[in-house]
Enzyme design. Structure first.
Site, PDB file in Angstrom:
ATOM      1  N   GLY A 229      47.845  15.058  14.845  1.00 43.14           N
ATOM      2  CA  GLY A 229      48.695  16.152  14.392  1.00 43.14           C
ATOM      3  C   GLY A 229      48.992  17.107  15.528  1.00 43.14           C
ATOM      4  O   GLY A 229      48.927  16.742  16.707  1.00 43.14           O
ATOM      5  N   SER A 230      49.277  18.334  15.195  1.00 42.73           N
ATOM      6  CA  SER A 230      49.684  19.311  16.208  1.00 42.73           C
ATOM      7  C   SER A 230      48.492  19.748  17.049  1.00 42.73           C
ATOM      8  O   SER A 230      47.339  19.729  16.604  1.00 42.73           O
ATOM      9  CB  SER A 230      50.317  20.532  15.543  1.00 42.73           C
ATOM     10  OG  SER A 230      49.325  21.315  14.888  1.00 42.73           O
ATOM     11  N   GLU A 251      44.548  12.848  18.549  1.00 46.22           N
ATOM     12  CA  GLU A 251      45.854  12.554  19.139  1.00 46.22           C
ATOM     13  C   GLU A 251      46.782  13.673  18.711  1.00 46.22           C
ATOM     14  O   GLU A 251      47.092  13.815  17.525  1.00 46.22           O
ATOM     15  CB  GLU A 251      46.410  11.203  18.693  1.00 46.22           C
ATOM     16  CG  GLU A 251      47.628  10.811  19.541  1.00 46.22           C
ATOM     17  CD  GLU A 251      48.684  10.063  18.777  1.00 46.22           C
ATOM     18  OE1 GLU A 251      49.842  10.547  18.774  1.00 46.22           O
ATOM     19  OE2 GLU A 251      48.377   9.022  18.180  1.00 46.22           O
TER      20      GLU A 251
END
Length: 475
Positions: A229-230, A251
């Site tokens: 995600g962010s 990631e």
């Protein structure tokens, strides 16, 4: 008309909590599903079910697990049309992008299933000839897997399949914008014979996200975490995992550069940069966000690149759908900030009125400089920057002038130069003469710097979910 309510899945059963929330399609703005909203107590039930199931699942044979994976791939293929509709309804993705997502996920499941029998320990020699040793590889235990909405079948399956294949059990926390898609992944594996409690699904509404997520991370049964995600959210999760001394695979975001050198095949470069920048509305963590063009070919490349974008994403077609209006507005603000500071628009019109505030067509921003927000901010949308370069050192410096380091691309006909760039660019992957959006199950996947750490995919993807135990004995 009755709206379907997406359930949680706890201990192999659909579970309907008291609280629900609406899931709206970004394409139509209409409610497509309701979804059960987990409380902290519900999340605890999911962890307890996973902890109980671990007792038997970790003892299953590798071939028993492999059979389930191969069966799951067959079932996903047979349900392909159903799964495509869930993803398109929830995320606004085109049917082609949704179909590609399902097809690649089927391949991922088969790939992981094929690797399961390779899990093995070792029998090293010791300095004492009278002693022997075995190094065992064991599952961690209960894993918390958190996946995003943008490629939900690929990223959701990757998040849960590697841990399960290695003998762990999973609590799968799905994004609130695509719960039905993630529910379908769980349902496919359960239909394939995955025992109760091995894979549990939790979804919460936005307001309860901090409490539910924190409770899962701190739960003593949870032994390892993965999150895609962010970067901003990844930092929060990593901090909480660190406070609880739990390992994590991350990631996160990206700001992928593409270097177009003076000897590049400009037709290839233009085509791949167009796809790498604007596929799925640029809502891919590996999307090309900065194109560094050698001054010797800058004019020719710009012409070909704008032409490729216009050809692949014609103005006669409806604009790509972004996940929400906030994303479109963010990209428009990045463009506005850049043009206010001297940038120009090579292609596109940021002011065009679309049929909804969630739609936005590709924008190519030229003459981008370091004082513009778009230079360093991850847009995660249909905007890309053009920057001129002249030397290899300059190209590498600008390519690395970002906190991110997930993916990158280099276009050159000189493989030696391409490899020199690949050695110096600080990203988890460098693709020579191919777009930055590239992810294959047999290659380790992950980032550097603020794009995360740890690796999904390949044999490393399995190794991430086992830990070693050394056993010594007298011969």
């Amino acid at each position: 008309m009755t709206t379907t309510t997406v359930p949680l899945v706890i201990n192999g059963q659909d579970y309907h909590p008291d609280k629900t929330f609406d899931v709206k399609s970004p394409s139509t703005g209409q409610v497509v599903f309701k979804c059960g909203a987990a409380s902290v107590a519900d999340a605890t039930k999911a962890v307890d079910a996973a902890a109980e199931a671990l007792k038997s699942w970790r003892k299953t044979t590798l071939h028993q697990r492999q059979d389930i994976f191969f069966k799951a791939a067959e079932i996903m293929q047979s349900r392909k049309d159903e799964l495509i509709k869930y993803m398109s309804d929830e995320t606004g993705s085109s049917p082609d992008w949704s179909a590609s997502n399902v097809d690649k996920t089927i391949f991922i499941i088969k790939d992981i299933g094929g690797r399961i029998p390779t899990l093995a320990g070792s029998y090293p020699s010791l300095s004492n000839p009278g002693r022997g040793a075995i190094v065992l590889r064991e599952p961690f235990g209960v894993v918390l897997s958190i996946a995003p909405w943008n490629a939900p079948y690929i990223l959701g399956t990757r998040a849960i399949a590697f841990p399960i294949a290695a003998g762990n059990t999973v609590v799968f926390k799905a994004p609130e914008v695509s719960p039905k898609t993630m529910w379908a992944i769980v349902d496919v594996f359960q239909q394939a014979g995955l025992p109760k409690g091995v894979l549990n699904l939790v979804v919460h509404d936005q307001a309860d996200a901090p409490a539910v997520t924190s409770s899962l991370i701190s739960n003593p049964h949870v032994k390892k975490i993965n999150f895609t995600g962010s970067t901003n959210v990844g930092r929060i999760i990593a901090k909480q995992a660190g406070e609880n001394l739990k390992p994590i695979v991350l990631e996160l975001g990206g700001k992928a550069p593409a270097i177009v050198w003076e000897d590049a095949n400009l037709d290839v470069a233009a085509q791949h940069c167009a796809l790498g920048s604007f596929l799925h509305g640029g809502q891919i963590c590996m999307s090309t966000e900065r194109i560094l063009v050698h001054k010797a070919v800058k004019d020719a490349f710009r012409q070909k690149f704008a032409g490729a974008v216009a050809n692949i994403f014609p103005s006669s077609s409806e604009a790509p759908v972004l996940i929400n209006g906030v994303s479109a507005q963010k990209n428009k603000q990045l463009v506005s900030n850049a043009t206010d500071r001297g940038a120009t628009i090579l292609h596109g019109d940021v002011n065009v009125q679309e049929s909804s505030d969630t739609r936005m067509r590709p924008i190519i921003v030229d003459k981008v400089t370091t004082d513009m927000d778009i230079y360093k901010t991850e847009s995660f949308g249909p905007t890309v920057s053009l920057i001129d370069i002249e030397t290899e050192a300059e190209a590498i410096r600008i390519a690395n002038d970002t906190e991110y380091g997930l993916s990158s691309a280099v276009f050159t006909e000189d493989l030696r130069r391409g490899l020199r760039f690949a050695e110096e660019i600080e990203t988890g992957a460098v693709h020579i003469n191919s777009m930055s959006v590239h992810d294959e199950p047999n290659l380790p996947h992950g980032g550097a710097k603020s794009s995360g750490y740890g690796r999904f995919n390949g044999s490393m993807g399995l190794d991430e979910w086992t830990r070693t135990k050394s056993v010594t004995f007298d011969r």
